[in-house]
Design a protein around this motif. Structure first.
Motif, PDB file in Angstrom:
ATOM      1  N   GLN A  10       0.812  -1.224   0.000  1.00 33.59           N
ATOM      2  CA  GLN A  10       0.000   0.000   0.000  1.00 33.59           C
ATOM      3  C   GLN A  10       0.843   1.271   0.000  1.00 33.59           C
ATOM      4  O   GLN A  10       0.403   2.313  -0.504  1.00 33.59           O
ATOM      5  CB  GLN A  10      -0.980   0.014   1.178  1.00 33.59           C
ATOM      6  N   LEU A  11       2.057   1.222   0.558  1.00 33.62           N
ATOM      7  CA  LEU A  11       2.876   2.438   0.578  1.00 33.62           C
ATOM      8  C   LEU A  11       3.332   2.774  -0.844  1.00 33.62           C
ATOM      9  O   LEU A  11       3.295   3.932  -1.274  1.00 33.62           O
ATOM     10  CB  LEU A  11       4.071   2.267   1.521  1.00 33.62           C
ATOM     11  N   ALA A  12       3.716   1.725  -1.603  1.00 37.83           N
ATOM     12  CA  ALA A  12       4.073   1.915  -3.013  1.00 37.83           C
ATOM     13  C   ALA A  12       2.867   2.457  -3.770  1.00 37.83           C
ATOM     14  O   ALA A  12       2.985   3.366  -4.601  1.00 37.83           O
ATOM     15  CB  ALA A  12       4.540   0.595  -3.613  1.00 37.83           C
ATOM     16  N   ARG A  13       1.696   1.906  -3.475  1.00 40.36           N
ATOM     17  CA  ARG A  13       0.469   2.350  -4.149  1.00 40.36           C
ATOM     18  C   ARG A  13       0.217   3.840  -3.936  1.00 40.36           C
ATOM     19  O   ARG A  13      -0.046   4.590  -4.879  1.00 40.36           O
ATOM     20  CB  ARG A  13      -0.705   1.542  -3.594  1.00 40.36           C
ATOM     21  N   MET A  14       0.343   4.275  -2.670  1.00 43.07           N
ATOM     22  CA  MET A  14      -0.004   5.666  -2.376  1.00 43.07           C
ATOM     23  C   MET A  14       1.054   6.641  -2.909  1.00 43.07           C
ATOM     24  O   MET A  14       0.728   7.756  -3.308  1.00 43.07           O
ATOM     25  CB  MET A  14      -0.290   5.821  -0.882  1.00 43.07           C
ATOM     26  N   MET A  15       2.323   6.209  -2.946  1.00 42.94           N
ATOM     27  CA  MET A  15       3.359   7.048  -3.584  1.00 42.94           C
ATOM     28  C   MET A  15       3.020   7.230  -5.055  1.00 42.94           C
ATOM     29  O   MET A  15       3.093   8.343  -5.586  1.00 42.94           O
ATOM     30  CB  MET A  15       4.725   6.336  -3.527  1.00 42.94           C
ATOM     31  N   ALA A  16       2.679   6.129  -5.695  1.00 41.02           N
ATOM     32  CA  ALA A  16       2.400   6.194  -7.139  1.00 41.02           C
ATOM     33  C   ALA A  16       1.149   7.022  -7.407  1.00 41.02           C
ATOM     34  O   ALA A  16       1.130   7.828  -8.334  1.00 41.02           O
ATOM     35  CB  ALA A  16       2.253   4.780  -7.703  1.00 41.02           C
ATOM     36  N   LEU A  17       0.116   6.847  -6.606  1.00 41.03           N
ATOM     37  CA  LEU A  17      -1.116   7.621  -6.833  1.00 41.03           C
ATOM     38  C   LEU A  17      -0.821   9.119  -6.831  1.00 41.03           C
ATOM     39  O   LEU A  17      -1.338   9.863  -7.658  1.00 41.03           O
ATOM     40  CB  LEU A  17      -2.163   7.282  -5.764  1.00 41.03           C
ATOM     41  N   ASP A  18       0.040   9.562  -5.906  1.00 43.51           N
ATOM     42  CA  ASP A  18       0.370  10.987  -5.842  1.00 43.51           C
ATOM     43  C   ASP A  18       1.310  11.402  -6.971  1.00 43.51           C
ATOM     44  O   ASP A  18       1.168  12.486  -7.540  1.00 43.51           O
ATOM     45  CB  ASP A  18       1.011  11.328  -4.488  1.00 43.51           C
ATOM     46  N   GLY A  19       2.275  10.546  -7.268  1.00 35.58           N
ATOM     47  CA  GLY A  19       3.248  10.881  -8.310  1.00 35.58           C
ATOM     48  C   GLY A  19       2.605  10.940  -9.690  1.00 35.58           C
ATOM     49  O   GLY A  19       2.925  11.823 -10.497  1.00 35.58           O
ATOM     50  N   ILE A  20       1.670  10.015  -9.940  1.00 36.33           N
ATOM     51  CA  ILE A  20       1.004   9.980 -11.247  1.00 36.33           C
ATOM     52  C   ILE A  20       0.269  11.295 -11.494  1.00 36.33           C
ATOM     53  O   ILE A  20       0.260  11.817 -12.605  1.00 36.33           O
ATOM     54  CB  ILE A  20       0.055   8.755 -11.325  1.00 36.33           C
ATOM     55  N   ALA A  21      -0.288  11.862 -10.428  1.00 36.99           N
ATOM     56  CA  ALA A  21      -0.990  13.142 -10.566  1.00 36.99           C
ATOM     57  C   ALA A  21      -0.045  14.248 -11.042  1.00 36.99           C
ATOM     58  O   ALA A  21      -0.480  15.230 -11.633  1.00 36.99           O
ATOM     59  CB  ALA A  21      -1.631  13.537  -9.229  1.00 36.99           C
ATOM     60  N   MET A  22       1.262  14.081 -10.768  1.00 33.33           N
ATOM     61  CA  MET A  22       2.242  15.091 -11.210  1.00 33.33           C
ATOM     62  C   MET A  22       2.886  14.703 -12.542  1.00 33.33           C
ATOM     63  O   MET A  22       3.873  15.304 -12.944  1.00 33.33           O
ATOM     64  CB  MET A  22       3.335  15.238 -10.135  1.00 33.33           C
ATOM     65  N   GLY A  23       2.374  13.642 -13.165  1.00 35.63           N
ATOM     66  CA  GLY A  23       2.914  13.248 -14.462  1.00 35.63           C
ATOM     67  C   GLY A  23       4.106  12.304 -14.374  1.00 35.63           C
ATOM     68  O   GLY A  23       4.776  12.041 -15.374  1.00 35.63           O
ATOM     69  N   VAL A  24       4.385  11.780 -13.178  1.00 32.86           N
ATOM     70  CA  VAL A  24       5.507  10.859 -13.004  1.00 32.86           C
ATOM     71  C   VAL A  24       5.025   9.442 -13.346  1.00 32.86           C
ATOM     72  O   VAL A  24       3.880   9.082 -13.046  1.00 32.86           O
ATOM     73  CB  VAL A  24       6.015  10.910 -11.542  1.00 32.86           C
ATOM     74  N   GLU A  25       5.894   8.663 -13.973  1.00 32.45           N
ATOM     75  CA  GLU A  25       5.542   7.264 -14.269  1.00 32.45           C
ATOM     76  C   GLU A  25       6.183   6.353 -13.238  1.00 32.45           C
ATOM     77  O   GLU A  25       7.228   6.690 -12.663  1.00 32.45           O
ATOM     78  CB  GLU A  25       6.026   6.899 -15.668  1.00 32.45           C
ATOM     79  N   PHE A  26       5.574   5.207 -13.031  1.00 27.88           N
ATOM     80  CA  PHE A  26       6.050   4.288 -11.988  1.00 27.88           C
ATOM     81  C   PHE A  26       6.206   2.875 -12.517  1.00 27.88           C
ATOM     82  O   PHE A  26       5.491   2.436 -13.423  1.00 27.88           O
ATOM     83  CB  PHE A  26       5.072   4.266 -10.793  1.00 27.88           C
ATOM     84  N   SER A  27       7.154   2.158 -11.926  1.00 25.52           N
ATOM     85  CA  SER A  27       7.231   0.712 -12.095  1.00 25.52           C
ATOM     86  C   SER A  27       7.597   0.132 -10.734  1.00 25.52           C
ATOM     87  O   SER A  27       8.036   0.869  -9.834  1.00 25.52           O
ATOM     88  CB  SER A  27       8.252   0.333 -13.171  1.00 25.52           C
ATOM     89  N   PHE A  28       7.359  -1.145 -10.578  1.00 23.28           N
ATOM     90  CA  PHE A  28       7.467  -1.767  -9.249  1.00 23.28           C
ATOM     91  C   PHE A  28       8.246  -3.065  -9.364  1.00 23.28           C
ATOM     92  O   PHE A  28       8.059  -3.831 -10.319  1.00 23.28           O
ATOM     93  CB  PHE A  28       6.065  -2.061  -8.695  1.00 23.28           C
ATOM     94  N   LEU A  29       9.082  -3.320  -8.369  1.00 22.35           N
ATOM     95  CA  LEU A  29       9.842  -4.563  -8.356  1.00 22.35           C
ATOM     96  C   LEU A  29       9.354  -5.429  -7.213  1.00 22.35           C
ATOM     97  O   LEU A  29       9.297  -4.981  -6.066  1.00 22.35           O
ATOM     98  CB  LEU A  29      11.334  -4.254  -8.187  1.00 22.35           C
ATOM     99  N   LYS A  30       8.989  -6.658  -7.526  1.00 21.75           N
ATOM    100  CA  LYS A  30       8.514  -7.558  -6.470  1.00 21.75           C
ATOM    101  C   LYS A  30       9.289  -8.864  -6.488  1.00 21.75           C
ATOM    102  O   LYS A  30       9.968  -9.192  -7.471  1.00 21.75           O
ATOM    103  CB  LYS A  30       7.022  -7.816  -6.622  1.00 21.75           C
ATOM    104  N   LEU A  31       9.189  -9.578  -5.391  1.00 19.12           N
ATOM    105  CA  LEU A  31       9.804 -10.893  -5.298  1.00 19.12           C
ATOM    106  C   LEU A  31       8.793 -11.930  -5.781  1.00 19.12           C
ATOM    107  O   LEU A  31       7.585 -11.702  -5.740  1.00 19.12           O
ATOM    108  CB  LEU A  31      10.192 -11.188  -3.839  1.00 19.12           C
ATOM    109  N   PRO A  32       9.294 -13.096  -6.248  1.00 19.11           N
ATOM    110  CA  PRO A  32       8.358 -14.133  -6.683  1.00 19.11           C
ATOM    111  C   PRO A  32       7.378 -14.452  -5.552  1.00 19.11           C
ATOM    112  O   PRO A  32       7.773 -14.503  -4.392  1.00 19.11           O
ATOM    113  CB  PRO A  32       9.264 -15.340  -6.976  1.00 19.11           C
ATOM    114  N   GLY A  33       6.133 -14.615  -5.867  1.00 12.52           N
ATOM    115  CA  GLY A  33       5.138 -14.993  -4.854  1.00 12.52           C
ATOM    116  C   GLY A  33       4.468 -13.810  -4.176  1.00 12.52           C
ATOM    117  O   GLY A  33       3.448 -13.975  -3.513  1.00 12.52           O
TER     118      GLY A  33
END
Ligand code: ADP
Ligand code: MG
Length: 364
Positions: A10-33
């Motif tokens: 959820q912390l990644a989600r909320m950072m992205a939600l705010d950043g997207i509003a400023m025109g920033v693009e996001f990608s996310f790195l996760k571990l398998p599973g």
């Protein structure tokens, strides 16, 4: 601009939600599973396999300008490797310090920030003598990977060490003297890559079964001098670490002063209230900080608070009352799990506490 985040919660989600509003693009790195449903609709999600090189992951993440993290539990060597491709904020040193309670408390003391008295133990046999030296009661905590009160044992006397049976594999540990605190507070601050520092007002936190339940701002039971002291401490830490991004610190307020408990090199649950109470909340502030944009001053009027939704839903009627703001993470609802929160604002602390208490009574 593109930011890649280590983590898909959820912390990644909320950072992205705010950043997207400023025109920033996001990608996310996760571990398998790992379940990425919090961020699936917000950018590409890349899974780091054991054989993947940093260079290939950097490319898969869309060659971001900055890599950041939503958690301290990352492989710091792996994290550091990205610095040959892009900016890595906060630094791997800051993450390395805060991911281990012994390093963290040693660092805090070295910077003149008081903590509970502590002693390390690497085996169960070392616990009794270390506890004897500190004086009971003590809390034993795993040095790494503890969160939400997990991996902790309260020992009132030597006999309680028996409660740690089966915990052999969870060491090494840190023993801490129990701090007789009046209340728990936290501070969230940010430093930009241009060196600007902004510190949010302190929040008073209440936990339930080791998990944050509510945060309330302003803190009633703290003096201006103590609040200034906490702000001075975190400013010093930001500068000493040459920190970029949002940094959070949990403290105890005691009769004899402020005692720091934990650092988090990231946005923090006790700072969620900022989303709806100041010009830029902690998530937007973090995005601004890591991109070198101007930070927003944390001006606020009145009072603000947050109620965590721990394994419980809220109805729209409850969550969207006047001055209520609903934040839902899109996770599967499971017992005790952080699935959302409701921020509340009010003209004063009395009105805030009354609205929050009503909400809590309805939901729990
Ligand atoms: P976590 O990483 O699980 O949040 P904390 O160190 O913050 O671990 O401990 C969780 C809670 O346990 C704290 O919020 C506080 O209520 C209590 N606690 C932790 N350490 C101490 C201490 N030394 N003295 C008194 N209470 C403590
Ligand atoms: Mg904590």
């Amino acid at each position: 601009m593109r930011i890649a985040i280590l983590g898909v919660g959820q912390l990644a989600r909320m950072m992205a939600l705010d950043g997207i509003a400023m025109g920033v693009e996001f990608s996310f790195l996760k571990l398998p599973g790992e379940d990425s449903r919090c961020v699936d609709c917000l950018g590409s999600v890349v899974t780091a396999g054991p054989q993947d090189s940093c260079a290939s992951l950097f490319e898969a993440l869309g060659c971001p300008d900055v890599i950041t993290t939503e958690k301290e539990g990352v492989d710091v060597d792996f994290y550091e490797q990205f610095s040959s491709h892009c900016a890595v904020y906060p630094s791997s040193r800051a993450v390395w310090i805060s991911q281990n309670r012994l390093r963290e408390k040693t660092f805090l003391n070295d910077q003149g920030v008081p903590t509970a008295e502590f002693a390390p133990a690497t085996s169960l046999e070392e616990i009794a003598p270390a506890a004897e030296r500190l004086g009971y009661p003590v809390i034993v905590k795993t040095q790494e990977n503890g969160y939400d009160g997990k991996g902790q044992w309260w020992l009132r006397s030597e006999a309680d060490i028996a409660s740690m049976q089966g915990a052999e594999a969870s060491g090494p540990w840190l023993l801490e003297k129990v701090v007789p605190f009046e209340c728990e507070v936290s501070v969230v601050a940010a430093r930009s890559s241009a060196g600007q520092v902004e510190v949010y007002p302190l929040a008073e936190n209440v936990h339930r079964d080791g998990v944050l339940l509510t945060s309330v701002v302003p803190v009633e039971s703290i003096s201006q001098a103590q609040s200034d002291e906490v702000k001075r401490h975190i400013t010093r830490l930001l500068q000493e670490l040459d920190y970029v991004g949002v940094l959070s610190m949990e403290c105890f307020v005691t009769e004899s002063g402020i005692v720091a408990n934990e650092l988090a090199p990231r946005v923090h649950n006790s700072g969620h209230w900022t989303q709806n109470a100041v010009p830029a909340g902690q998530f937007e502030q973090h995005v601004r900080a890591v991109l070198g944009f101007p930070l927003a001053p944390p001006e606020m009027s009145g009072a603000a608070g947050m109620l965590n939704l721990l394994g419980v839903q809220a109805t729209a009627e409850q969550a969207l009352r006047a001055n209520h703001h609903w934040h839902w993470y899109g996770k599967e609802v499971r017992s005790g799990r952080k699935v959302g929160h409701i921020n509340v604002t009010a003209p004063n602390l009395l009105a805030l506490k009354s609205a929050l208490a009503k909400l809590q009574a309805e939901i729990y």
